[in-house]
Design a protein around this motif. Sequence first.
Motif, PDB file in Angstrom:
ATOM      1  N   LEU A  16       0.825  -1.206   0.000  1.00 13.49           N
ATOM      2  CA  LEU A  16       0.000   0.000   0.000  1.00 13.49           C
ATOM      3  C   LEU A  16       0.865   1.264   0.000  1.00 13.49           C
ATOM      4  N   VAL A  17       1.897   1.282   0.831  1.00 12.90           N
ATOM      5  CA  VAL A  17       2.774   2.454   0.888  1.00 12.90           C
ATOM      6  C   VAL A  17       3.538   2.614  -0.427  1.00 12.90           C
ATOM      7  N   GLU A  18       4.035   1.514  -0.954  1.00 10.63           N
ATOM      8  CA  GLU A  18       4.776   1.584  -2.217  1.00 10.63           C
ATOM      9  C   GLU A  18       3.888   2.111  -3.335  1.00 10.63           C
ATOM     10  N   ASN A  19       2.646   1.645  -3.405  1.00 10.90           N
ATOM     11  CA  ASN A  19       1.714   2.143  -4.417  1.00 10.90           C
ATOM     12  C   ASN A  19       1.431   3.617  -4.226  1.00 10.90           C
ATOM     13  N   ALA A  20       1.224   4.020  -2.974  1.00 10.10           N
ATOM     14  CA  ALA A  20       0.908   5.422  -2.692  1.00 10.10           C
ATOM     15  C   ALA A  20       2.041   6.339  -3.154  1.00 10.10           C
ATOM     16  N   ILE A  21       3.281   5.966  -2.870  1.00 15.34           N
ATOM     17  CA  ILE A  21       4.422   6.784  -3.290  1.00 15.34           C
ATOM     18  C   ILE A  21       4.574   6.775  -4.800  1.00 15.34           C
ATOM     19  N   ARG A  22       4.378   5.599  -5.427  1.00 12.44           N
ATOM     20  CA  ARG A  22       4.574   5.490  -6.871  1.00 12.44           C
ATOM     21  C   ARG A  22       3.613   6.378  -7.646  1.00 12.44           C
ATOM     22  N   TYR A  23       2.352   6.462  -7.181  1.00  8.82           N
ATOM     23  CA  TYR A  23       1.340   7.178  -7.950  1.00  8.82           C
ATOM     24  C   TYR A  23       1.077   8.600  -7.453  1.00  8.82           C
ATOM     25  N   ASP A  45      -2.933   9.140   0.517  1.00  8.54           N
ATOM     26  CA  ASP A  45      -2.031   9.791  -0.436  1.00  8.54           C
ATOM     27  C   ASP A  45      -2.749  10.952  -1.107  1.00  8.54           C
ATOM     28  N   THR A  46      -1.983  11.845  -1.714  1.00  5.13           N
ATOM     29  CA  THR A  46      -2.528  12.999  -2.438  1.00  5.13           C
ATOM     30  C   THR A  46      -2.345  12.803  -3.936  1.00  5.13           C
ATOM     31  N   GLY A  47      -2.488  11.567  -4.373  1.00 10.40           N
ATOM     32  CA  GLY A  47      -2.308  11.242  -5.776  1.00 10.40           C
ATOM     33  C   GLY A  47      -3.506  11.606  -6.622  1.00 10.40           C
ATOM     34  N   PRO A  48      -3.568  11.073  -7.849  1.00  7.21           N
ATOM     35  CA  PRO A  48      -4.631  11.452  -8.794  1.00  7.21           C
ATOM     36  C   PRO A  48      -6.001  10.892  -8.441  1.00  7.21           C
ATOM     37  N   GLY A  49      -6.061   9.931  -7.527  1.00  8.80           N
ATOM     38  CA  GLY A  49      -7.335   9.310  -7.191  1.00  8.80           C
ATOM     39  C   GLY A  49      -7.707   8.204  -8.158  1.00  8.80           C
ATOM     40  N   ILE A  50      -8.704   7.433  -7.787  1.00 10.74           N
ATOM     41  CA  ILE A  50      -9.141   6.293  -8.595  1.00 10.74           C
ATOM     42  C   ILE A  50     -10.608   6.502  -8.951  1.00 10.74           C
ATOM     43  N   PRO A  51     -10.954   6.525 -10.241  1.00  7.41           N
ATOM     44  CA  PRO A  51     -12.356   6.696 -10.628  1.00  7.41           C
ATOM     45  C   PRO A  51     -13.229   5.587 -10.054  1.00  7.41           C
ATOM     46  N   PRO A  52     -14.488   5.883  -9.756  1.00  6.55           N
ATOM     47  CA  PRO A  52     -15.378   4.840  -9.195  1.00  6.55           C
ATOM     48  C   PRO A  52     -15.467   3.593 -10.071  1.00  6.55           C
ATOM     49  N   THR A  53     -15.405   3.780 -11.391  1.00  5.30           N
ATOM     50  CA  THR A  53     -15.515   2.622 -12.290  1.00  5.30           C
ATOM     51  C   THR A  53     -14.289   1.724 -12.236  1.00  5.30           C
ATOM     52  N   ALA A 113     -10.763  -1.743   2.818  1.00 10.89           N
ATOM     53  CA  ALA A 113     -11.672  -0.739   2.254  1.00 10.89           C
ATOM     54  C   ALA A 113     -10.881   0.266   1.432  1.00 10.89           C
ATOM     55  N   LEU A 114     -11.575   0.899   0.493  1.00  8.58           N
ATOM     56  CA  LEU A 114     -10.971   1.892  -0.395  1.00  8.58           C
ATOM     57  C   LEU A 114     -11.915   3.082  -0.518  1.00  8.58           C
ATOM     58  N   ARG A 115     -11.363   4.290  -0.300  1.00  7.37           N
ATOM     59  CA  ARG A 115     -12.083   5.541  -0.550  1.00  7.37           C
ATOM     60  C   ARG A 115     -11.197   6.406  -1.430  1.00  7.37           C
ATOM     61  N   SER A 116     -11.798   7.038  -2.430  1.00 11.86           N
ATOM     62  CA  SER A 116     -10.974   7.839  -3.332  1.00 11.86           C
ATOM     63  C   SER A 116     -11.805   8.926  -3.989  1.00 11.86           C
ATOM     64  N   ARG A 117     -11.162  10.062  -4.245  1.00 12.02           N
ATOM     65  CA  ARG A 117     -11.770  11.160  -4.996  1.00 12.02           C
ATOM     66  C   ARG A 117     -10.791  11.557  -6.087  1.00 12.02           C
ATOM     67  N   VAL A 118     -11.281  11.560  -7.304  1.00 14.42           N
ATOM     68  CA  VAL A 118     -10.418  11.891  -8.431  1.00 14.42           C
ATOM     69  C   VAL A 118      -9.876  13.309  -8.263  1.00 14.42           C
ATOM     70  N   GLY A 119      -8.568  13.439  -8.380  1.00 15.98           N
ATOM     71  CA  GLY A 119      -7.903  14.728  -8.245  1.00 15.98           C
ATOM     72  C   GLY A 119      -7.544  15.096  -6.819  1.00 15.98           C
ATOM     73  N   ARG A 120      -8.016  14.318  -5.838  1.00 17.52           N
ATOM     74  CA  ARG A 120      -7.748  14.654  -4.440  1.00 17.52           C
ATOM     75  C   ARG A 120      -6.876  13.619  -3.734  1.00 17.52           C
ATOM     76  N   GLY A 121      -7.052  12.349  -4.080  1.00 18.31           N
ATOM     77  CA  GLY A 121      -6.248  11.311  -3.447  1.00 18.31           C
ATOM     78  C   GLY A 121      -7.051  10.083  -3.070  1.00 18.31           C
ATOM     79  N   THR A 122      -6.379   9.158  -2.401  1.00 20.83           N
ATOM     80  CA  THR A 122      -6.953   7.843  -2.097  1.00 20.83           C
ATOM     81  C   THR A 122      -6.595   7.435  -0.675  1.00 20.83           C
TER      82      THR A 122
END
Length: 581
Positions: free
Chosen positions: A341-348, A372-380, A422-431
């Motif tokens: 999880l940490v490796e993915n967060a840093i990578r993206y 993370d403050t990455g690009p986020g993951i779309p709901p789809t 669990a996963l929560r994400s907002r596109v443009g805000r992070g995951t």
Amino acid sequence: MSATPPTTPADPVFAARMAALRRNFPFSLLGVMLTAGLVVAALWGAVPHEQLLAWVAANAVLTAARAWQVARYQQAEHDPDALRRWRRGAMVGAVLGGLLWGLPLAGWMLQVSLPQQMFIVVAMLTMGTGAIYAYCIDLGLLYGFQVTYFAPAILAMATLDDVLLRVMSAAGVLYLFVTLAFAQRMYRTQVDSLELRFENLYLLRQLRLEKDAAERSDLAKSRFLAAASHDLRQPVHALSLFVGVLRGQALPAASRHVVDSIGRAAAAMGLLFEGLLNISRLDGGVVRVKARPFALARLLDQIQLEFAPQAAGKALSLRLRAGDAVVHSDPALLDRVLRNLVENAIRYTARGGVLIGCRRAGADALRIEVWDTGPGIPPTEQEQVFWEFHQLGNPERDRTKGLGLGLAIVRRTAALLGHPLALRSRVGRGTVFSMTVPLARQALPAPEAPPAPLPADTGRLVLVAEDDGESRLGLQLLLESWGLRVIAAEGGDELLALAARQPGKPALIVSDYRLRAGETGIDVVDRLHEEYNDDAIPALIVSGDTDPRRLSDVAARGWQMLHKPVDPAQLQATVSQLIAP
């Protein structure tokens, strides 16, 4: 009804029909002769004796011929062409039998009195009904008998100047039509049943084949994983041993720092191989959860320490809010999940940072979160990111962005641990990925005391069998740095030859499990025990093979086993225990 699937060149339904016909023939032939006897007794005074006796003799000859035909079934049952010829012979016999009964009875019906005519009708109905049950499995055979059997009598009754007999002739036509229609239904029911039976047998065979293929696939997978485990661990094991040797040397501070960094990297690679191989074996039920209470902060501190340079290289912050919770889980598997999880967060994450935090989830659970403050993951895409080899933003399949296995491993491991993910994400805000872990209900066990170092002047003899040259050299140097005398060889023959030149017995035998030319560490230890005539010499098996059967084989002999890559401190503790006086 679905079509019968092909199984063999011979139609299995046809073969089953012929087998049923063969089973019915003895009873029908016996019924023919018994009924013939009754007919002769009933018509003895009304029909010339010569005719009756000739008719009975003809029936006996035909019945004998048909019985011989039935006996030939065993020669034809496994040959489709021969079986069809057998069926044609049976049909000829049925037609001849119908004619042999139908023509004489029709002629005699014109000569005898009304009571005897009624007897002939009853006898014919009896025979006709019996033929339905005997021949309905083959409509051609049944039609060949019934038509030739009833048609002459029906025509004969129709020619007589008697209203009752003419009515009976019409009733005979109706009877023949109804019985043949009923036989058609019986035939269809039996054939459908046979088709369903063979279709089920076909499906069972297919299921058995699929099951066998799955078992072979599992076996091949297990063999591959055992070989991959051994081959991947071997260089990491050698590296760990060389690092152990270097740590025992007097080095400048800068060099010491480099050695420690190499050691941490080697340890991380060892954990990586261990985790990947174990997760790959989840489907086979090989990986077992070893849950115990432990302090979560220490595990999270190590993760932050190892990933801090990676985050700093991208100008990201990596913060930790660990707390002092004691959780109940498998530390190795939980560590694997959080590292992914940490490796993915840093990578993206391109800018901002990553936060590892913990918060209570009720009275008896803790939720570990990776923000993370990455690009986020779309709901789809939030379900698909857990699929194997599925990656967002990597259509070119750049290997520097990973293989797309991290989150698949996370989900599989979390399910094995029984920790909700669990996963929560907002596109443009992070995951935010979160996993809920139970808190420990018992006190944290006291840490084990570090192993006492071996005295520098022990001079005890250790025999080592290791087919990998780098691992053998690293292990020899490490053991010698602890003050032990070491004889190392790549196999049993060489080790026995070298050991024969040394006085006394060895204090310990250390061997890799899988050696060259099919030789195993168990073979080497057994040969050395026999050579020294002493089964009490301690043995230590070191292997990259994680097959549970290996553990059982070694444990059955009361020996210890360590898995590659071996931590030098763990190896020193084990050696100290085994050679202690």
